[in-house]
Motif scaffolding. Structure first.
Motif, PDB file in Angstrom:
ATOM      1  N   ALA A  18      28.913  -4.375  45.487  1.00  0.00           N
ATOM      2  CA  ALA A  18      30.246  -4.680  45.063  1.00  0.00           C
ATOM      3  C   ALA A  18      30.213  -4.423  43.651  1.00  0.00           C
ATOM      4  CB  ALA A  18      31.070  -6.091  45.437  1.00  0.00           C
ATOM      5  N   GLN A  19      29.014  -4.255  42.882  1.00  0.00           N
ATOM      6  CA  GLN A  19      29.172  -4.075  41.695  1.00  0.00           C
ATOM      7  C   GLN A  19      28.696  -2.345  42.006  1.00  0.00           C
ATOM      8  OE1 GLN A  19      26.592  -7.183  39.874  1.00  0.00           O
ATOM      9  NE2 GLN A  19      28.511  -7.923  38.782  1.00  0.00           N
ATOM     10  N   MET A  20      27.808  -2.853  42.346  1.00  0.00           N
ATOM     11  CA  MET A  20      27.157  -1.235  42.197  1.00  0.00           C
ATOM     12  C   MET A  20      27.822  -0.755  42.690  1.00  0.00           C
ATOM     13  SD  MET A  20      24.376  -1.317  40.870  1.00  0.00           S
ATOM     14  CE  MET A  20      24.694  -2.733  39.207  1.00  0.00           C
ATOM     15  N   ILE A  30      32.057   8.184  44.130  1.00  0.00           N
ATOM     16  CA  ILE A  30      30.901   8.698  45.265  1.00  0.00           C
ATOM     17  C   ILE A  30      31.617   7.431  46.921  1.00  0.00           C
ATOM     18  CG2 ILE A  30      28.431   8.953  46.060  1.00  0.00           C
ATOM     19  CD1 ILE A  30      28.050   9.284  42.876  1.00  0.00           C
ATOM     20  N   PRO A  31      31.446   8.143  47.878  1.00  0.00           N
ATOM     21  CA  PRO A  31      32.146   7.590  48.249  1.00  0.00           C
ATOM     22  C   PRO A  31      30.644   7.139  49.044  1.00  0.00           C
ATOM     23  CG  PRO A  31      32.699   9.468  49.151  1.00  0.00           C
ATOM     24  CD  PRO A  31      32.269   9.332  47.925  1.00  0.00           C
ATOM     25  N   ASN A  32      30.457   5.933  49.038  1.00  0.00           N
ATOM     26  CA  ASN A  32      28.816   5.593  49.356  1.00  0.00           C
ATOM     27  C   ASN A  32      28.909   4.260  50.794  1.00  0.00           C
ATOM     28  OD1 ASN A  32      26.431   4.646  50.868  1.00  0.00           O
ATOM     29  ND2 ASN A  32      25.735   3.936  48.336  1.00  0.00           N
ATOM     30  N   PHE A  33      29.286   5.016  52.340  1.00  0.00           N
ATOM     31  CA  PHE A  33      29.364   3.903  52.696  1.00  0.00           C
ATOM     32  C   PHE A  33      28.502   3.850  53.854  1.00  0.00           C
ATOM     33  CE2 PHE A  33      33.142   2.872  55.472  1.00  0.00           C
ATOM     34  CZ  PHE A  33      33.789   2.559  54.631  1.00  0.00           C
ATOM     35  N   GLY A  34      27.292   4.045  52.691  1.00  0.00           N
ATOM     36  CA  GLY A  34      25.372   3.647  53.815  1.00  0.00           C
ATOM     37  C   GLY A  34      24.874   2.491  52.752  1.00  0.00           C
ATOM     38  N   VAL A 218      31.369  -5.290  51.618  1.00  0.00           N
ATOM     39  CA  VAL A 218      30.616  -4.752  50.164  1.00  0.00           C
ATOM     40  C   VAL A 218      32.188  -3.937  50.441  1.00  0.00           C
ATOM     41  CG1 VAL A 218      29.442  -3.535  48.908  1.00  0.00           C
ATOM     42  CG2 VAL A 218      29.086  -5.452  50.291  1.00  0.00           C
ATOM     43  N   TRP A 219      32.936  -3.341  50.695  1.00  0.00           N
ATOM     44  CA  TRP A 219      34.203  -2.102  50.565  1.00  0.00           C
ATOM     45  C   TRP A 219      35.057  -2.499  50.143  1.00  0.00           C
ATOM     46  CZ3 TRP A 219      34.933   2.880  48.945  1.00  0.00           C
ATOM     47  CH2 TRP A 219      34.095   3.305  49.155  1.00  0.00           C
ATOM     48  N   ILE A 220      35.774  -3.526  50.767  1.00  0.00           N
ATOM     49  CA  ILE A 220      36.813  -4.376  51.299  1.00  0.00           C
ATOM     50  C   ILE A 220      37.153  -4.955  49.821  1.00  0.00           C
ATOM     51  CG2 ILE A 220      35.898  -5.943  53.159  1.00  0.00           C
ATOM     52  CD1 ILE A 220      40.088  -4.954  52.512  1.00  0.00           C
ATOM     53  N   ALA A 233      34.548  -6.039  41.537  1.00  0.00           N
ATOM     54  CA  ALA A 233      33.589  -6.466  42.420  1.00  0.00           C
ATOM     55  C   ALA A 233      33.621  -7.979  42.341  1.00  0.00           C
ATOM     56  CB  ALA A 233      33.001  -6.036  42.377  1.00  0.00           C
ATOM     57  N   MET A 234      33.918  -8.750  41.318  1.00  0.00           N
ATOM     58  CA  MET A 234      33.422  -9.952  40.968  1.00  0.00           C
ATOM     59  C   MET A 234      35.134 -10.829  42.108  1.00  0.00           C
ATOM     60  SD  MET A 234      31.924 -12.709  38.180  1.00  0.00           S
ATOM     61  CE  MET A 234      30.258 -11.817  37.803  1.00  0.00           C
ATOM     62  N   LEU A 235      35.304 -10.285  41.533  1.00  0.00           N
ATOM     63  CA  LEU A 235      36.900 -10.923  41.918  1.00  0.00           C
ATOM     64  C   LEU A 235      37.300 -10.803  43.464  1.00  0.00           C
ATOM     65  CD1 LEU A 235      38.936 -12.184  41.372  1.00  0.00           C
ATOM     66  CD2 LEU A 235      40.995  -9.791  41.461  1.00  0.00           C
ATOM     67  N   GLY A 236      37.121  -9.971  44.428  1.00  0.00           N
ATOM     68  CA  GLY A 236      36.590  -8.840  44.869  1.00  0.00           C
ATOM     69  C   GLY A 236      36.004 -10.309  46.442  1.00  0.00           C
ATOM     70  N   VAL A 237      34.988 -10.245  45.930  1.00  0.00           N
ATOM     71  CA  VAL A 237      34.239 -10.589  46.733  1.00  0.00           C
ATOM     72  C   VAL A 237      34.909 -12.305  46.696  1.00  0.00           C
ATOM     73  CG1 VAL A 237      31.131 -11.771  46.962  1.00  0.00           C
ATOM     74  CG2 VAL A 237      32.199  -8.957  46.145  1.00  0.00           C
ATOM     75  N   PHE A 238      34.405 -13.262  45.637  1.00  0.00           N
ATOM     76  CA  PHE A 238      35.212 -14.655  45.598  1.00  0.00           C
ATOM     77  C   PHE A 238      36.252 -14.445  46.685  1.00  0.00           C
ATOM     78  CE2 PHE A 238      33.414 -15.279  40.826  1.00  0.00           C
ATOM     79  CZ  PHE A 238      32.648 -15.117  41.763  1.00  0.00           C
ATOM     80  N   VAL A 239      37.599 -13.133  46.425  1.00  0.00           N
ATOM     81  CA  VAL A 239      38.539 -13.776  47.375  1.00  0.00           C
ATOM     82  C   VAL A 239      37.689 -13.701  48.888  1.00  0.00           C
ATOM     83  CG1 VAL A 239      40.504 -12.298  47.685  1.00  0.00           C
ATOM     84  CG2 VAL A 239      40.093 -12.997  46.182  1.00  0.00           C
ATOM     85  N   THR A 240      36.637 -12.575  48.740  1.00  0.00           N
ATOM     86  CA  THR A 240      36.880 -12.485  51.007  1.00  0.00           C
ATOM     87  C   THR A 240      35.649 -13.104  50.892  1.00  0.00           C
ATOM     88  OG1 THR A 240      35.004 -10.580  50.115  1.00  0.00           O
ATOM     89  CG2 THR A 240      37.740 -10.047  51.075  1.00  0.00           C
ATOM     90  N   PHE A 241      34.850 -12.796  50.703  1.00  0.00           N
ATOM     91  CA  PHE A 241      32.825 -14.215  51.272  1.00  0.00           C
ATOM     92  C   PHE A 241      33.371 -15.262  50.663  1.00  0.00           C
ATOM     93  CE2 PHE A 241      29.065 -15.197  51.073  1.00  0.00           C
ATOM     94  CZ  PHE A 241      28.391 -14.582  51.994  1.00  0.00           C
ATOM     95  N   GLY A 242      34.034 -15.565  49.471  1.00  0.00           N
ATOM     96  CA  GLY A 242      33.650 -16.443  49.183  1.00  0.00           C
ATOM     97  C   GLY A 242      35.304 -17.748  50.125  1.00  0.00           C
ATOM     98  N   LEU A 243      36.257 -16.668  50.212  1.00  0.00           N
ATOM     99  CA  LEU A 243      36.912 -17.853  50.845  1.00  0.00           C
ATOM    100  C   LEU A 243      36.696 -17.903  51.968  1.00  0.00           C
ATOM    101  CD1 LEU A 243      40.215 -18.282  50.924  1.00  0.00           C
ATOM    102  CD2 LEU A 243      41.213 -16.426  51.821  1.00  0.00           C
TER     103      LEU A 243
END
Lengths: 334, 306
Positions: A18-20, A30-34, A218-220, A233-243
């Protein structure tokens, strides 16, 4: 406990991805969807080199980095001049190609049978997972610090300027394509390295790991956390993956019948969250770090030096014109 | 990711047995390609309408395809309708779903001024939401339509089933109708006017909202039919729309934005190309080659989507 460490390590990988993506999409646009394509390429490259060729983890990783740099530079050259919708489609196509090749190239990847076992790089009995987790943690912390620095640097401002108005940035003498291609190659390579690092984490690789839902997760995370904020990025992963993946899948007391449904429910909620965030709060939880005023200030500073130059030109032009006028007056007088 | 156009029973295998002499190969790939392209033709024509009118790539269109197939299963297996009678309500429901996505998600987002690249992300989010909502309701297993008895027809050594032929005939009828609608009627002119210059169209008394609802409905019906026909050829599963949408988008971009004519031609070409590569090598390679061709075409065009 071992499973918790595995989940946490995986979460660190997601944070890295997510950071990258934050650098690619949040800063450069750059919308990298890959994402899963680069991740999967790195993962399979490390796996194939270690299992089929018997290389050590470090050697395999080194060669993988070379491979990733070549692949992402080449792809970047092809697609980065395109408009955003085209970049998005092309990167999706890239990740689909990687997923298909993992199935078809059986001589290398063992196809759907799966490739294994990939050993942990740290050979300390009983501490392998912990050490690997700490290594990942250190890596993510370093990357986070670098991103925070990037946000304060000239390069960061140039990236945002390229995203918001590429023509303007180019007209001020910045090589925007070079910025894009260098940043894209670097960040896509790191995505692949993170894939390579998840190879020993997963230990056994199958093509159905390279699924679009990873890109999507990663996008969400990024969009939810705040795509333009350094910590989004970090907060988002905590909320989605962490939760979902850690709290609910590991700790919540769910019955076995319900546990089968959880991953699908997770993706359903991810989708709903993404729709909700984009419609009601497009900036995500954390707002942007670099405000538009800062950019326009930075640009107008650039402009003012440009204007000063132009002003000097005007002065000399005026001088010449004055002289001509004076000369003509003299002629008239005579 | 599974194959996008499922390799058909009998025909591919039969052709492979005969051995790859060039003339046979070309004939066979055109024949099989035409038979198998029908879901793609429908999907591409519907997709390109939305893309033309609203200017963003709608990944959630893939769910119109999936839901079309599932609605058909609902009417056909769940309620015991005749197979042919279940096609109509299933396609209409798929159209209604498409209109609902427009009214409740895309229109509010467009009104808020969300950028095209973020609209795509939004559509991917909606697509995941619908797909996994479906999985939560009916499960991720494959489901089958209860089809009428299958009869084989022989065309000079090439086999086709009655269902394939009916699908092809229905696709031809639908495609001709759509073509006529877009290029020969006043409504088609309204759509084209609205896509090219919205302000001017509004000044001329066109209600953009009404036209959009109609277009999204037609597109949804096309997607639903496409899903039903993919279901006829193999089975229905929640990923079928996602697998078809990537090739659909590719075909539409290569064909040129909003060109229903181009989408028709490009999807037939893609179908023939797919079956050709499938005949000479593995089915999955045809996808790899198509995707690589797509990236190269984008690059050659230098980013213009049309």
């Amino acid at each position: 406990m071992a499973y918790l460490i595995f989940s946490l390590s995986l979460m660190l990988i997601y944070i890295g991805l997510a950071q990258m993506l934050h650098v690619q999409f949040g800063l450069l646009g750059i919308p990298n969807f890959g994402v899963v394509g680069f991740w999967g390429l790195g993962m399979y490259a490390v796996g194939v080199m270690q299992v089929q060729l018997g290389m050590s983890f470090v050697d395999a990783m080194g060669l993988t980095v070379v491979l990733l740099v070549i692949a992402s530079y080449f792809l970047g050259r092809l697609i980065l001049r395109l408009e955003r919708q085209a970049i998005l489609c092309a990167t999706i196509a890239f990740s689909a190609i990687i997923a298909l090749l993992a199935v078809t190239e059986k001589w290398m990847t063992m196809g759907v049978v799966g490739l294994g076992t990939i050993r942990h790089p740290f050979r300390v009995l009983g501490l392998e997972e912990i050490l690997f987790f700490l290594f990942l943690l250190a890596l993510i912390v370093v990357m986070q610090i670098l991103i925070l620095k990037l946000h304060k640097s000239r390069l960061g401002r140039l990236m945002v300027a390229t995203r918001d108005n590429e023509e303007l940035a180019a007209s001020l003498g910045k090589d925007t394509f070079q910025v894009k291609i260098v940043a894209f190659t670097l960040t896509a390579t790191i995505m692949g390295v993170l894939g390579g690092l998840s190879a020993p984490l997963n230990q056994f690789l199958t093509p159905n790991m390279i699924v679009p839902s990873i890109t999507f997760a990663v996008w969400i995370s990024l969009v939810l956390g705040g795509k333009e904020h350094a910590l989004g990025a970090m907060l988002g992963v905590f909320v989605t993956f962490g939760l979902f993946d850690i709290l609910i899948e590991t700790y919540a007391p769910v019955s076995p019948e319900f546990a089968v449904v959880v991953p699908n429910m997770k993706l359903f909620f991810y989708g709903a969250l993404l729709v909700g965030v984009l419609v009601f709060r497009p900036t995500g939880i954390l707002d942007r770090k670099i405000k538009p005023e800062d950019i326009s200030a930075a640009l107008s500073r650039g402009m003012s030096t440009g204007l000063a130059g132009a002003g000097r030109g005007m002065q000399s032009f005026a001088k010449v014109a004055d002289e001509k006028l004076i000369n003509r007056k003299k002629e008239d007088d005579q | 990711m599974s194959t996008i156009v499922p390799p058909q029973v009998g025909s591919v295998a039969a052709s492979k047995r005969r051995g790859p002499t060039p003339m046979w190969l070309i004939r066979d790939s055109i024949f099989i390609g035409l038979l198998e392209a029908s879901p793609l033709i429908l999907a591409a024509m519907g997709f390109t309408l939305i893309y033309y009118l609203n200017g963003f790539i709608n990944f959630a269109y893939g769910e119109s395809i999936t839901f079309g197939a599932y609605f058909a299963v609902l009417f056909n297996v769940g309620m015991g309708f005749n197979f042919y009678f279940s096609i109509v309500p299933a396609a209409l429901l798929a159209g209604a779903l498409s209109v609902a996505t427009y009214l409740f998600v895309f229109k509010p987002a467009l009104n808020r001024g969300v950028q095209p690249s973020e609209m795509i992300i939004l559509s991917v989010g909606l697509s995941f939401m619908l797909r996994y909502g479906l999985v939560l309701m009916v499960g991720a297993e494959n489901v089958f339509l209860s089809e009428p008895p299958i009869a084989f027809f022989n065309f000079g050594g090439l086999g086709a089933t009655n269902l394939q032929l009916i699908a092809l005939i229905l696709v031809v009828i639908f495609a001709l109708n759509l073509y006529w609608l877009i290029y020969k009627t006043g409504f088609g002119e309204v759509i084209r006017g609205l896509a090219n210059n919205e302000e001017l169209a509004q000044v001329s008394g066109i209600n953009p909202h009404q036209v959009s609802v109609k277009v999204w409905f037609i597109a949804g019906v096309a997607g639903g039919l496409s899903g039903i026909f993919s279901g006829v050829f193999a089975l229905a599963n929640p990923l079928m729309g996602w697998n078809l949408i990537l090739i659909t988008i590719m075909v539409c971009i290569v064909a040129g934005v909003g060109s229903v004519r181009g989408a028709l031609v490009a999807s037939i070409v893609a179908g023939i190309l797919t079956s050709f590569i499938t005949l000479v090598s593995k089915p999955l390679y045809s996808e790899v080659v198509l995707l690589m061709t797509f990236i190269l075409i984008l690059w050659r065009r230098g980013g213009r989507m049309a």
